[in-house]
Design a protein around this motif. Structure first.
Motif, PDB file in Angstrom:
ATOM      1  N   LEU A 297     -20.136  18.310 -92.680  1.00 37.86           N
ATOM      2  CA  LEU A 297     -19.749  17.341 -93.712  1.00 37.86           C
ATOM      3  C   LEU A 297     -18.237  17.278 -93.845  1.00 37.86           C
ATOM      4  O   LEU A 297     -17.653  16.189 -93.946  1.00 37.86           O
ATOM      5  CB  LEU A 297     -20.374  17.730 -95.048  1.00 37.86           C
ATOM      6  N   GLU A 298     -17.599  18.439 -93.821  1.00 33.70           N
ATOM      7  CA  GLU A 298     -16.138  18.448 -93.914  1.00 33.70           C
ATOM      8  C   GLU A 298     -15.525  17.700 -92.737  1.00 33.70           C
ATOM      9  O   GLU A 298     -14.558  16.931 -92.902  1.00 33.70           O
ATOM     10  CB  GLU A 298     -15.614  19.881 -93.970  1.00 33.70           C
ATOM     11  N   GLY A 299     -16.085  17.891 -91.550  1.00 33.63           N
ATOM     12  CA  GLY A 299     -15.568  17.182 -90.390  1.00 33.63           C
ATOM     13  C   GLY A 299     -15.784  15.685 -90.456  1.00 33.63           C
ATOM     14  O   GLY A 299     -14.981  14.907 -89.943  1.00 33.63           O
ATOM     15  N   ALA A 300     -16.868  15.262 -91.132  1.00 38.39           N
ATOM     16  CA  ALA A 300     -17.212  13.836 -91.184  1.00 38.39           C
ATOM     17  C   ALA A 300     -16.458  13.080 -92.266  1.00 38.39           C
ATOM     18  O   ALA A 300     -16.046  11.931 -92.062  1.00 38.39           O
ATOM     19  CB  ALA A 300     -18.712  13.679 -91.409  1.00 38.39           C
ATOM     20  N   ILE A 301     -16.296  13.686 -93.454  1.00 42.47           N
ATOM     21  CA  ILE A 301     -15.674  12.953 -94.573  1.00 42.47           C
ATOM     22  C   ILE A 301     -14.496  13.697 -95.188  1.00 42.47           C
ATOM     23  O   ILE A 301     -13.909  13.216 -96.163  1.00 42.47           O
ATOM     24  CB  ILE A 301     -16.703  12.609 -95.670  1.00 42.47           C
ATOM     25  N   GLY A 302     -14.155  14.867 -94.636  1.00 40.05           N
ATOM     26  CA  GLY A 302     -12.989  15.591 -95.118  1.00 40.05           C
ATOM     27  C   GLY A 302     -13.183  16.291 -96.445  1.00 40.05           C
ATOM     28  O   GLY A 302     -12.207  16.559 -97.149  1.00 40.05           O
ATOM     29  N   ARG A 303     -14.422  16.600 -96.799  1.00 39.13           N
ATOM     30  CA  ARG A 303     -14.707  17.239 -98.085  1.00 39.13           C
ATOM     31  C   ARG A 303     -15.473  18.541 -97.888  1.00 39.13           C
ATOM     32  O   ARG A 303     -16.477  18.561 -97.170  1.00 39.13           O
ATOM     33  CB  ARG A 303     -15.555  16.302 -98.967  1.00 39.13           C
ATOM     34  N   LYS A 304     -15.005  19.603 -98.527  1.00 40.58           N
ATOM     35  CA  LYS A 304     -15.761  20.847 -98.557  1.00 40.58           C
ATOM     36  C   LYS A 304     -16.776  20.780 -99.696  1.00 40.58           C
ATOM     37  O   LYS A 304     -16.481  20.260-100.770  1.00 40.58           O
ATOM     38  CB  LYS A 304     -14.836  22.045 -98.784  1.00 40.58           C
ATOM     39  N   ALA A 305     -17.961  21.320 -99.448  1.00 35.89           N
ATOM     40  CA  ALA A 305     -19.001  21.353-100.484  1.00 35.89           C
ATOM     41  C   ALA A 305     -19.739  22.678-100.394  1.00 35.89           C
ATOM     42  O   ALA A 305     -19.591  23.438 -99.423  1.00 35.89           O
ATOM     43  CB  ALA A 305     -19.968  20.179-100.315  1.00 35.89           C
ATOM     44  N   GLY A 306     -20.539  22.962-101.408  1.00 39.20           N
ATOM     45  CA  GLY A 306     -21.292  24.210-101.464  1.00 39.20           C
ATOM     46  C   GLY A 306     -22.482  24.217-100.514  1.00 39.20           C
ATOM     47  O   GLY A 306     -22.868  23.199 -99.935  1.00 39.20           O
TER      48      GLY A 306
END
Length: 378
Positions: A297-306
């Motif tokens: 997800l971080e690679g796709a939209i640049g956001r870290k999540a839990g």
């Protein structure tokens, strides 16, 4: 303390014994407390619905409802607000008496915020393995952390604390599904459909919601049926959680011997707020797959999540793959439950993964293969 009545009775019994409901000072305090909690909702904008990039030719749109943008940074902000209004209006939360919650983190962060807002003490009963950042946030909002070594003991310890202090055990695992207005009133389900209104597939084929209490999946599923939509509800379950087995075998007494490594979701017992009959499908998701998905997800939209976001995203991607294989078109929605900066020492730490014996590489490769080809290799 196996029954719902037994687990919630201590807080209620004390509440009815030590408050004069006709006391004008109490009634003035109650009105002001309810106003403050409702004012928080009035100040809050809706959370964003983000698109996960998929090949245009697939004819499928994948969205993530970003609940990390709430004032306390997680999906649990909605739940905590509902629980506080429910407890206040039932007369269970009283001036100067502590609110106590069994929580692995995010619910406690949000409840600490609301307790501070109305001026009552807050105690979070949680496993010692809870992330350091969540502990810091609870204490930042004025809460106190009370640790247990066995996550299965959180319930009885919370009830015992409420009994000893004269406080109220909030008991999110019992009251999550009943404190939230599932018919609408800008709940998360109504918000999703409103935000999809101008999209090319405004009625999603699937909504994917992970379960801790089970309250979110119950709210979404009930709203879908109430509004007569054709959307189906999928609940992914992590390792060391009993929800999948309980749902699959129709066993209300299903249990797990240890707690979930994916904080905020998965439970060692079938919780009262988990409503199996409202759910269309469940998936068992390996913890390594959850971590691989949240990193993707971080690679796709640049956001870290839990990690719970990764559990939901893995299942959503698998559903998209099934739709691609069947030649179906439509939309799928899942959730960003909380931000990844709360878990830098866990799901984003290779050392932690090694300690846990988790190898994300096969699952990372599976996601990359799927996004490149449309084929699900696992």
């Amino acid at each position: 303390m196996d029954s719902t009545a037994d687990r919630s009775a201590p807080g209620r019994a004390v509440a009815t014994a030590d408050v004069d409901r006709s006391d004008p000072h109490y009634r003035a305090w109650l009105k002001e407390a309810v106003r403050k909690v409702q004012a928080d909702a009035n100040r809050s904008a809706d959370t964003h619905l983000l698109r996960f990039p998929l090949p245009e030719g697939w004819g499928i749109d994948l969205y993530l409802k970003d609940e990390s943008t709430h004032p306390t940074g997680s999906l649990k902000h909605r739940l905590a607000r509902s629980l506080f209004l429910y407890g206040l209006c039932n007369g269970w939360i009283r001036p100067d008496k502590p609110v106590i919650e069994a929580s692995s983190g995010s619910t406690a962060v949000s409840e600490a915020y609301f307790a501070k807002l109305i001026g009552v003490p807050f105690v979070a009963v949680m496993p010692r393995t809870t992330s350091a950042e969540k502990i810091r946030l609870i204490e930042f909002h004025g809460g106190r952390c009370h640790f247990v070594d066995d996550s299965r003991k959180m319930y009885e310890e919370s009830a015992a604390l409420a009994d000893r202090t004269g406080g109220h055990y909030m008991d999110q695992f019992t009251y999550a599904e009943r404190a939230t207005d599932w018919r609408g009133n800008n709940n998360i389900a109504e918000s999703i459909y409103q935000q999809l209104r101008l999209e090319r597939y405004p009625e999603p084929t699937w909504i994917v919601a992970t379960a801790g209490t089970g309250g979110t999946s119950a709210t979404v599923a009930r709203y879908v049926r109430y509004m007569q939509y054709d959307t189906r509800i999928c609940v992914p379950d992590p390792e060391n959680s009993c929800f999948f087995d309980g749902w699959t075998h129709g066993d209300p007494h299903a249990a797990s011997d240890c707690g979930s490594r994916i904080e905020g979701i998965g439970r060692p017992r079938m919780e009262p707020s988990f409503v199996p009959g409202a759910i269309d499908r469940m998936m068992k998701v390996p913890d390594a797959a959850s971590v691989a998905a949240v990193r993707a997800l971080e690679g796709a939209i640049g956001r870290k999540a839990g990690g719970s976001t990764g559990t939901g995203l893995w299942s959503a991607l698998k559903i998209v793959a099934e739709m691609v294989a069947a030649g179906d078109r439509g939309s799928v929605v899942t959730l960003i439950c909380d931000p990844g900066d709360r878990y830098l020492d866990k799901y984003y730490s290779d050392d932690w993964l090694a300690e846990q014996g988790l190898d994300v590489r096969p699952y990372t490769a599976a996601i990359e293969h799927f996004l490149a080809t449309g084929d699900w290799p696992c």
